[in-house]
Write a protein that holds these residues in place. Structure first.
Motif, PDB file in Angstrom:
ATOM      1  N   ARG A 124       0.827  -1.210   0.000  1.00 32.72           N
ATOM      2  CA  ARG A 124       0.000   0.000   0.000  1.00 32.72           C
ATOM      3  C   ARG A 124       0.860   1.258   0.000  1.00 32.72           C
ATOM      4  NH1 ARG A 124      -5.156  -1.044  -1.672  1.00 32.72           N
ATOM      5  NH2 ARG A 124      -6.573  -1.609   0.015  1.00 32.72           N
ATOM      6  N   GLY A 125       1.855   1.281   0.886  1.00 28.41           N
ATOM      7  CA  GLY A 125       2.662   2.487   1.038  1.00 28.41           C
ATOM      8  C   GLY A 125       3.465   2.833  -0.197  1.00 28.41           C
ATOM      9  N   ALA A 126       3.983   1.825  -0.891  1.00 29.36           N
ATOM     10  CA  ALA A 126       4.795   2.068  -2.088  1.00 29.36           C
ATOM     11  C   ALA A 126       4.008   1.876  -3.376  1.00 29.36           C
ATOM     12  CB  ALA A 126       6.014   1.143  -2.076  1.00 29.36           C
ATOM     13  N   ARG A 127       2.707   1.620  -3.271  1.00 27.82           N
ATOM     14  CA  ARG A 127       1.820   1.441  -4.431  1.00 27.82           C
ATOM     15  C   ARG A 127       2.366   0.372  -5.379  1.00 27.82           C
ATOM     16  NH1 ARG A 127       0.126   7.725  -5.938  1.00 27.82           N
ATOM     17  NH2 ARG A 127      -0.783   8.219  -3.887  1.00 27.82           N
ATOM     18  N   LEU A 128       2.569  -0.805  -4.816  1.00 31.74           N
ATOM     19  CA  LEU A 128       3.146  -1.915  -5.563  1.00 31.74           C
ATOM     20  C   LEU A 128       2.083  -2.941  -5.917  1.00 31.74           C
ATOM     21  CD1 LEU A 128       6.273  -2.361  -3.294  1.00 31.74           C
ATOM     22  CD2 LEU A 128       6.293  -1.443  -5.622  1.00 31.74           C
ATOM     23  N   ASP A 129       2.234  -3.550  -7.081  1.00 27.92           N
ATOM     24  CA  ASP A 129       1.353  -4.641  -7.479  1.00 27.92           C
ATOM     25  C   ASP A 129       1.833  -5.980  -6.940  1.00 27.92           C
ATOM     26  OD1 ASP A 129      -0.581  -3.231  -8.980  1.00 27.92           O
ATOM     27  OD2 ASP A 129       0.807  -3.097 -10.669  1.00 27.92           O
ATOM     28  N   MET A 130       3.132  -6.070  -6.673  1.00 26.42           N
ATOM     29  CA  MET A 130       3.688  -7.315  -6.163  1.00 26.42           C
ATOM     30  C   MET A 130       4.836  -7.033  -5.221  1.00 26.42           C
ATOM     31  SD  MET A 130       5.478 -10.488  -8.214  1.00 26.42           S
ATOM     32  CE  MET A 130       7.117  -9.809  -7.963  1.00 26.42           C
ATOM     33  N   VAL A 131       4.808  -7.697  -4.079  1.00 25.99           N
ATOM     34  CA  VAL A 131       5.895  -7.615  -3.104  1.00 25.99           C
ATOM     35  C   VAL A 131       6.350  -9.040  -2.820  1.00 25.99           C
ATOM     36  CG1 VAL A 131       6.607  -6.904  -0.800  1.00 25.99           C
ATOM     37  CG2 VAL A 131       4.948  -5.535  -2.053  1.00 25.99           C
ATOM     38  N   SER A 132       7.634  -9.288  -2.979  1.00 23.32           N
ATOM     39  CA  SER A 132       8.161 -10.635  -2.775  1.00 23.32           C
ATOM     40  C   SER A 132       9.384 -10.574  -1.870  1.00 23.32           C
ATOM     41  CB  SER A 132       8.540 -11.274  -4.115  1.00 23.32           C
ATOM     42  OG  SER A 132       9.059 -12.578  -3.923  1.00 23.32           O
TER      43      SER A 132
ATOM     44  N   CYS B 179       7.367 -16.510  -1.095  1.00 19.78           N
ATOM     45  CA  CYS B 179       6.600 -15.437  -0.461  1.00 19.78           C
ATOM     46  C   CYS B 179       6.323 -14.347  -1.483  1.00 19.78           C
ATOM     47  CB  CYS B 179       7.358 -14.880   0.742  1.00 19.78           C
ATOM     48  SG  CYS B 179       6.545 -13.481   1.565  1.00 19.78           S
ATOM     49  N   VAL B 180       5.107 -14.336  -2.040  1.00 26.10           N
ATOM     50  CA  VAL B 180       4.723 -13.352  -3.047  1.00 26.10           C
ATOM     51  C   VAL B 180       3.353 -12.794  -2.689  1.00 26.10           C
ATOM     52  CG1 VAL B 180       4.157 -12.946  -5.468  1.00 26.10           C
ATOM     53  CG2 VAL B 180       6.023 -14.503  -4.881  1.00 26.10           C
ATOM     54  N   LEU B 181       3.292 -11.501  -2.381  1.00 23.48           N
ATOM     55  CA  LEU B 181       2.007 -10.828  -2.186  1.00 23.48           C
ATOM     56  C   LEU B 181       1.653 -10.125  -3.490  1.00 23.48           C
ATOM     57  CD1 LEU B 181      -0.195 -10.018  -0.009  1.00 23.48           C
ATOM     58  CD2 LEU B 181       0.985  -7.814   0.038  1.00 23.48           C
ATOM     59  N   LEU B 182       0.473 -10.433  -4.023  1.00 25.95           N
ATOM     60  CA  LEU B 182       0.097  -9.977  -5.358  1.00 25.95           C
ATOM     61  C   LEU B 182      -1.302  -9.386  -5.326  1.00 25.95           C
ATOM     62  CD1 LEU B 182       0.789 -10.042  -8.455  1.00 25.95           C
ATOM     63  CD2 LEU B 182      -0.241 -12.328  -8.491  1.00 25.95           C
ATOM     64  N   ARG B 183      -1.442  -8.215  -5.921  1.00 28.82           N
ATOM     65  CA  ARG B 183      -2.771  -7.636  -6.045  1.00 28.82           C
ATOM     66  C   ARG B 183      -3.621  -8.534  -6.948  1.00 28.82           C
ATOM     67  NH1 ARG B 183      -3.944  -2.252  -4.710  1.00 28.82           N
ATOM     68  NH2 ARG B 183      -5.678  -2.445  -6.162  1.00 28.82           N
ATOM     69  N   THR B 184      -4.860  -8.773  -6.542  1.00 27.14           N
ATOM     70  CA  THR B 184      -5.724  -9.653  -7.326  1.00 27.14           C
ATOM     71  C   THR B 184      -5.972  -9.101  -8.715  1.00 27.14           C
ATOM     72  OG1 THR B 184      -6.787 -10.393  -5.281  1.00 27.14           O
ATOM     73  CG2 THR B 184      -7.944 -10.840  -7.338  1.00 27.14           C
ATOM     74  N   ASP B 185      -6.176  -7.785  -8.816  1.00 24.52           N
ATOM     75  CA  ASP B 185      -6.436  -7.222 -10.146  1.00 24.52           C
ATOM     76  C   ASP B 185      -5.182  -7.285 -11.028  1.00 24.52           C
ATOM     77  OD1 ASP B 185      -4.988  -5.286  -8.822  1.00 24.52           O
ATOM     78  OD2 ASP B 185      -6.398  -3.649  -9.193  1.00 24.52           O
ATOM     79  N   ALA B 186      -3.996  -7.219 -10.423  1.00 22.86           N
ATOM     80  CA  ALA B 186      -2.763  -7.371 -11.209  1.00 22.86           C
ATOM     81  C   ALA B 186      -2.652  -8.799 -11.739  1.00 22.86           C
ATOM     82  CB  ALA B 186      -1.545  -7.016 -10.365  1.00 22.86           C
ATOM     83  N   ALA B 187      -3.047  -9.778 -10.915  1.00 28.02           N
ATOM     84  CA  ALA B 187      -3.044 -11.171 -11.367  1.00 28.02           C
ATOM     85  C   ALA B 187      -4.017 -11.370 -12.517  1.00 28.02           C
ATOM     86  CB  ALA B 187      -3.411 -12.092 -10.205  1.00 28.02           C
ATOM     87  N   GLU B 188      -5.141 -10.711 -12.453  1.00 28.72           N
ATOM     88  CA  GLU B 188      -6.129 -10.831 -13.532  1.00 28.72           C
ATOM     89  C   GLU B 188      -5.617 -10.195 -14.817  1.00 28.72           C
ATOM     90  OE1 GLU B 188      -9.531  -9.034 -11.765  1.00 28.72           O
ATOM     91  OE2 GLU B 188     -10.088 -10.826 -10.619  1.00 28.72           O
ATOM     92  N   ARG B 189      -4.969  -9.024 -14.704  1.00 28.90           N
ATOM     93  CA  ARG B 189      -4.428  -8.374 -15.901  1.00 28.90           C
ATOM     94  C   ARG B 189      -3.367  -9.234 -16.571  1.00 28.90           C
ATOM     95  NH1 ARG B 189      -4.136  -3.766 -12.602  1.00 28.90           N
ATOM     96  NH2 ARG B 189      -1.860  -3.965 -12.509  1.00 28.90           N
ATOM     97  N   ALA B 190      -2.563  -9.896 -15.756  1.00 29.00           N
ATOM     98  CA  ALA B 190      -1.482 -10.730 -16.294  1.00 29.00           C
ATOM     99  C   ALA B 190      -1.950 -12.146 -16.625  1.00 29.00           C
ATOM    100  CB  ALA B 190      -0.334 -10.790 -15.287  1.00 29.00           C
TER     101      ALA B 190
ATOM    102  N   VAL C  90       3.757 -10.024 -14.551  1.00 32.13           N
ATOM    103  CA  VAL C  90       3.185  -8.848 -13.892  1.00 32.13           C
ATOM    104  C   VAL C  90       3.786  -7.574 -14.465  1.00 32.13           C
ATOM    105  CG1 VAL C  90       2.978  -7.612 -11.694  1.00 32.13           C
ATOM    106  CG2 VAL C  90       2.657 -10.088 -11.768  1.00 32.13           C
ATOM    107  N   LYS C  91       5.100  -7.575 -14.667  1.00 26.82           N
ATOM    108  CA  LYS C  91       5.763  -6.366 -15.163  1.00 26.82           C
ATOM    109  C   LYS C  91       5.408  -6.085 -16.613  1.00 26.82           C
ATOM    110  CE  LYS C  91       9.877  -4.073 -13.511  1.00 26.82           C
ATOM    111  NZ  LYS C  91      11.261  -4.208 -13.001  1.00 26.82           N
ATOM    112  N   ARG C  92       5.126  -7.143 -17.382  1.00 22.34           N
ATOM    113  CA  ARG C  92       4.796  -6.959 -18.794  1.00 22.34           C
ATOM    114  C   ARG C  92       3.465  -6.248 -19.005  1.00 22.34           C
ATOM    115  NH1 ARG C  92       6.931 -12.203 -20.135  1.00 22.34           N
ATOM    116  NH2 ARG C  92       4.838 -13.052 -19.826  1.00 22.34           N
ATOM    117  N   THR C  93       2.625  -6.207 -17.987  1.00 22.13           N
ATOM    118  CA  THR C  93       1.330  -5.542 -18.159  1.00 22.13           C
ATOM    119  C   THR C  93       1.485  -4.046 -18.349  1.00 22.13           C
ATOM    120  OG1 THR C  93       1.029  -5.277 -15.755  1.00 22.13           O
ATOM    121  CG2 THR C  93       0.179  -7.302 -16.766  1.00 22.13           C
TER     122      THR C  93
END
Length: 385
Positions: free
Chosen positions: A160-168, A214-225, A245-248
């Motif tokens: 949330r703080g860094a506005r990330l789609d994925m944190v690993s 350990c991968v935290l992933l936004r659900t909408d980012a998973a859907e886009r990818a 994820v990055k290719r989106t």
């Protein structure tokens, strides 16, 4: 200058380039980015693919069920055709722990053609989570990974703080025994050399990687990818996931080390560690013989030449060769010391990195041999071509 001196000088030049131009890969201070606790904590579905993990679940699953997370979270453990009672052990652990996060244990059946078993299980877990929850985030974590009590809270706060789609976070692996001490810190060191964390974490950088434990992933980012369908056959699923994820285009990812996410899987000896590396090393080279030859030559030049040149130069009276080889070995050792300290090992273990690299060279060659023999990436009774 002699051929030996030129070779030692080339190795020294390579190490100076790695030291200064490879994203400071040797640093071990890349930890979770800026955290900001949200006003409303998002819901999280924790997906745990598990195959024959009855031995490690008592050490890892309670850490997930006991997460101190202010929002809604639920654990989905997907039993991927286990033969040791993994599902029953998971249910028993949940029954013993009242008041923890809710646990669902299910099995997807045998994977369809073209899917690896782990990603087939992840697919089933994500489908269950979508059907039963409105989770905004997915935490994909392996069955042998234990989390600190605030792990989920910190991961979500960072996303949330860094506005990330994925944190690993790369879990700290077991390194308490002889072969583990020699090979495990180097495993993380080589990974960071291939995928410098600072390059991965650049918002618009091309380098992408993740640590599958350990991968935290936004659900909408998973859907886009289109995850995990778009990577269903990947043997190196974590790096492939990060690339997807990055290719989106808008996918912002982060990767770093952790002090509170640990692997509880012990490695019984050299054979187990060897198989862990050999099952995916040739896949990393895209099963290309030319890339294998280049990699072997590179490992020899960068890791084996320095000590050989230092010793041979001193023995045969060629000071130029000895000095160049010695300096290259010194730079190599200096870049490895931070990782040995991260794994709480003595600094002098860094001097053995050439020996460790020789083992990894042999594992890589063995990975190629296994592939061409039709044994491919073998893991827990499954082989992927």
């Amino acid at each position: 200058m002699s051929v030996g001196t030129w070779t030692a000088a080339a190795s020294l030049a390579a190490w100076l380039w790695l030291l200064l131009g490879q994203g400071r890969f040797w640093r071990t201070d890349v930890r979770l980015p800026r955290r900001a606790e949200p006003e409303r904590w998002p819901s999280v579905a924790i997906v745990v693919p598990a195959r024959d993990e009855a031995d490690v679940l008592p050490l890892s699953l309670p850490s997930l069920l006991g997460q101190k997370y202010p929002g809604r979270a639920e654990v989905f453990l997907i039993d991927d055709g286990s033969r040791d009672g993994t599902g029953e052990v998971a249910r028993s652990l949940a029954a013993e722990r009242s008041g923890g996060l809710p646990l669902t244990v299910d099995s997807p059946g045998a994977p369809e053609a073209g899917w690896t078993g782990k990603l087939w299980a992840v697919r089933h877990g994500i489908a269950l989570a979508r059907a039963r929850t409105d989770a905004e985030y997915l935490l994909l974590t392996d069955a042998d990974i234990a989390h600190g009590p605030d792990s989920l809270r910190e991961l979500v706060s960072s996303a949330r703080g860094a506005r990330l789609d994925m944190v690993s976070q790369m879990a700290r692996l077991s390194a308490s025994r002889g072969w583990e001490r020699l090979l495990v810190p180097a495993f993380v060191y080589f990974f960071a050399q291939l995928y410098p964390f600072r390059w991965v974490n650049r918002p618009h950088g091309r380098t992408a990687a993740a640590a599958g434990g350990c991968v935290l992933l936004r659900t909408d980012a998973a859907e886009r990818a289109r995850l995990p369908e778009s990577i269903r056959g990947a043997v190196i699923d974590d790096v492939t996931l990060a690339r997807a994820v990055k290719r989106t285009g808008s996918g912002r990812i982060w990767l770093g080390l952790s002090g509170h996410v640990t692997s509880v899987r012990p490695y019984g000896g050299l054979g187990e560690l060897w198989r862990m590396v050999a099952r995916s090393a040739y896949a990393q080279l895209r099963h290309h013989p030319l890339l294998l030859l280049v990699t072997v030559a590179g490992l020899v030049l960068v890791y084996l030449v320095p000590p050989a040149a230092a010793v041979a130069g001193a023995a045969f009276g060629t000071p130029g060769t000895a000095v160049a080889g010695g300096l290259a070995w010194a730079v190599m050792t200096a870049t490895y010391v931070p990782m040995t300290r991260y794994y709480r090992q003595p600094w002098w273990l860094a001097l053995t990195l050439p020996v460790t690299a020789a083992f990894y060279l042999l594992m890589t060659v063995d990975s190629a041999v296994r592939h061409h023999q039709g044994r491919g990436a073998a893991w827990k009774g499954r082989t992927y071509s």
